[in-house]
Write an enzyme that holds these catalytic residues in place. Structure first.
Site, short mmCIF file in Angstrom:
data_model
loop_
_atom_site.label_atom_id
_atom_site.label_comp_id
_atom_site.label_asym_id
_atom_site.label_seq_id
_atom_site.Cartn_x
_atom_site.Cartn_y
_atom_site.Cartn_z
CG ASN A 249 -44.94 -5.53 -18.33
OD1 ASN A 249 -45.16 -4.21 -18.66
ND2 ASN A 249 -43.84 -6.11 -18.07
CE LYS B 277 -34.62 -5.16 -7.93
NZ LYS B 277 -35.33 -5.61 -9.23
N1 CTP Z 1 -35.49 -4.77 -13.03
C1 CTP Z 1 -34.39 -5.34 -13.72
N2 CTP Z 1 -34.68 -6.88 -14.15
C2 CTP Z 1 -35.32 -7.44 -13.54
C3 CTP Z 1 -36.51 -7.21 -12.80
C4 CTP Z 1 -36.40 -5.81 -12.44
O1 CTP Z 1 -33.65 -4.60 -14.44
N3 CTP Z 1 -35.46 -8.85 -14.11
C5 CTP Z 1 -35.39 -3.40 -12.70
C6 CTP Z 1 -36.58 -2.51 -13.13
O2 CTP Z 1 -36.26 -1.90 -14.52
C7 CTP Z 1 -36.69 -1.38 -11.98
C8 CTP Z 1 -36.46 -2.22 -11.05
O3 CTP Z 1 -35.51 -3.37 -11.33
O4 CTP Z 1 -35.59 -0.60 -12.26
C9 CTP Z 1 -37.53 -2.54 -9.87
O5 CTP Z 1 -38.11 -3.68 -10.56
P1 CTP Z 1 -39.46 -4.37 -9.76
O6 CTP Z 1 -40.11 -5.27 -10.95
O7 CTP Z 1 -40.14 -3.38 -9.23
O8 CTP Z 1 -38.71 -5.05 -8.48
P2 CTP Z 1 -38.93 -6.67 -8.25
O9 CTP Z 1 -37.45 -6.90 -8.22
O10 CTP Z 1 -39.61 -7.30 -9.18
O11 CTP Z 1 -39.45 -6.63 -6.55
P3 CTP Z 1 -40.86 -6.84 -6.36
O12 CTP Z 1 -41.52 -7.89 -7.15
O13 CTP Z 1 -40.67 -6.96 -4.87
O14 CTP Z 1 -41.75 -5.53 -6.61
#
Ligand code: CTP
Length: 400
Positions: free
Chosen positions: A207, A341
């Site tokens: 990404n 979370k």
């Molecule tokens: N994060 C993480 N591990 C993952 C995905 C996300 O630790 N596998 C953490 C990111 O570092 C960030 C937070 O979770 O602090 C939010 O991540 P985001 O990708 O925005 O959330 P998602 O759970 O993917 O939710 P959505 O897809 O609804 O945006």
């Protein structure tokens, strides 16, 4: 930082040779180093090398009358600003945890009234042994600071955790321990950057995260005196100087590195972690076969590192901070994400087109906590980081 006095106890491990370089690097930074060698350390490095590099007398024996006449061991243990044990062998850690005082090193460690920082170094099995786990937990509970060990190949031919931290990491941990900042002696884990999820040995899914915000947060925490373990995917900005660096590639590697870095007082999850990885990644480069056949990728969900750490029953960091990049209903989505979370704070931002935030130098965030939503003004990413680091310091220092 003005020059500080460091009492360096060199234990008997193969990594003792790195401690000679540690003496040089500390002196280059204006600190003075008084070396103490255990008898086992003398099998790996000579007192003469340690003394020549430190430009100081080396202490070796508890019952050396000359040493006692010049400076008693009690005085020696207190004349320093910080006591550093590098390498800290399994045996030295066991002695420290159990309060032994049967040689010069263990007696100095018992007698000192200063902070102690250890840089463990041992074979991976010894590091993972329940006795070492117990001793480490006991030392951490006693307020002993630690840096490393790192994962990697070992002198004994095995691979795993147990390699002594690299010299720049030890120097950074020493300076963090000596700092007068509000986060002095606190350990914070920061994740940053994107993850790469392999498709085959040469292709991956990634990404656009640059790692800029995570790097700025690590820098701000370091400036307040924290010891920072920086777990970063392949970012396009350089990692901050002075942190304990854990480069990773995939989300699963990132989860393992975060778990290995705990315990921590706080954890900040700024990484843009891929939600999925490819389960049918090829172990050879995929080739076109001329038939027009297009490979189908299959995916599985990645571990949610923020959620896993937030929900840890034992060893959860005292403060867990996540990010939420949203394009609509920012506050509502981020508030729901915080609850889902289980983290303490979420920094929410609007990354919809036109805000210029994704890949830009500024950020406009809302801090969502138990107390509700607190909008921050639009600031440079460095200022957002500084503000967050100060809030983390306030939260860790204020009584619960
Ligand atoms: N994060 C993480 N591990 C993952 C995905 C996300 O630790 N596998 C953490 C990111 O570092 C960030 C937070 O979770 O602090 C939010 O991540 P985001 O990708 O925005 O959330 P998602 O759970 O993917 O939710 P959505 O897809 O609804 O945006």
């Amino acid at each position: 930082m003005t020059g500080k006095r460091i009492l360096l106890i060199i234990g008997g491990g193969i990594a003792a040779f790195k401690s000679l370089d540690l003496i040089r690097r500390l002196r280059e930074r204006g600190h003075s180093v008084t070396p103490v060698l255990t008898p086992a350390a003398e099998q790996f490095v000579t007192p003469l090398s340690a003394s020549a590099l430190a430009a100081q007398k080396v202490y070796r024996d508890l019952f050396d009358l000359t040493d006692e006449a010049e400076m008693g061991h009690i005085e020696l243990s207190r004349a320093a600003d910080l006591v550093v044990v590098a390498p800290a062998t399994a045996d030295l850690m066991a002695k420290m945890a159990n309060g032994h005082a049967n040689d010069l090193a263990s007696t100095l460690l018992m007698a000192t009234d200063k902070s102690v920082l250890i840089a463990p170094s041992m074979n991976v099995r010894m590091w993972e042994h329940p006795a070492t786990r117990r001793n480490l937990a006991c030392l951490t509970g006693d307020g002993v600071l630690s840096v490393g060990p790192n994962e990697g190949p070992m002198a004994c031919g095995e691979f795993g955790f147990g390699r002594m931290a690299e010299v720049p990491e030890i120097v950074a941990a020493i300076e963090a321990a000596l700092s007068d900042g509000p986060l002095k002696g606190r350990h914070v884990v920061v994740t940053s950057g994107p993850t790469h999820e392999p498709i085959d040995p040469v292709r991956y899914i990634a990404n656009r995260s640059s790692g800029g915000q995570g790097t700025a947060i690590a820098q701000a925490l370091l400036s307040l005196g924290a010891r920072v373990t920086f777990v970063t995917g392949p970012a396009s900005v350089a990692s901050p100087q002075g942190c304990e660096l854990r480069p990773v590639e995939t989300a699963r590697d990132m989860r393992d590195a975060v778990r290995a870095a705990l315990p921590a007082d706080a954890a900040v999850f700024a990484a843009a972690v891929a939600d999925w990885h490819v389960t049918n990644a090829a172990d050879r480069k995929m080739k076109k076969d001329g038939s027009g056949h297009v490979p189908a990728l299959e995916f599985a969900e990645n571990p949610d590192i923020l959620a896993e750490v937030s929900r840890m029953e034992a060893g959860r960091p005292g403060l867990v901070v996540g990010f939420a990049a949203e394009t609509d209903n920012v506050i509502a989505h981020a508030t729901a994400k915080r609850a889902r979370k289980g983290c303490d704070w979420i920094l929410a931002n609007d990354v919809s087109e036109g805000t210029g935030i994704m890949g830009g130098t500024e950020n406009e965030v809302t801090l969502i906590s138990e107390a509700g939503a607190e909008p921050w003004p639009r600031l440079g990413k460095g200022e957002v980081a500084q503000r967050l680091a100060e809030r983390i310091a306030d939260a860790l220092l204020s009584p619960k």
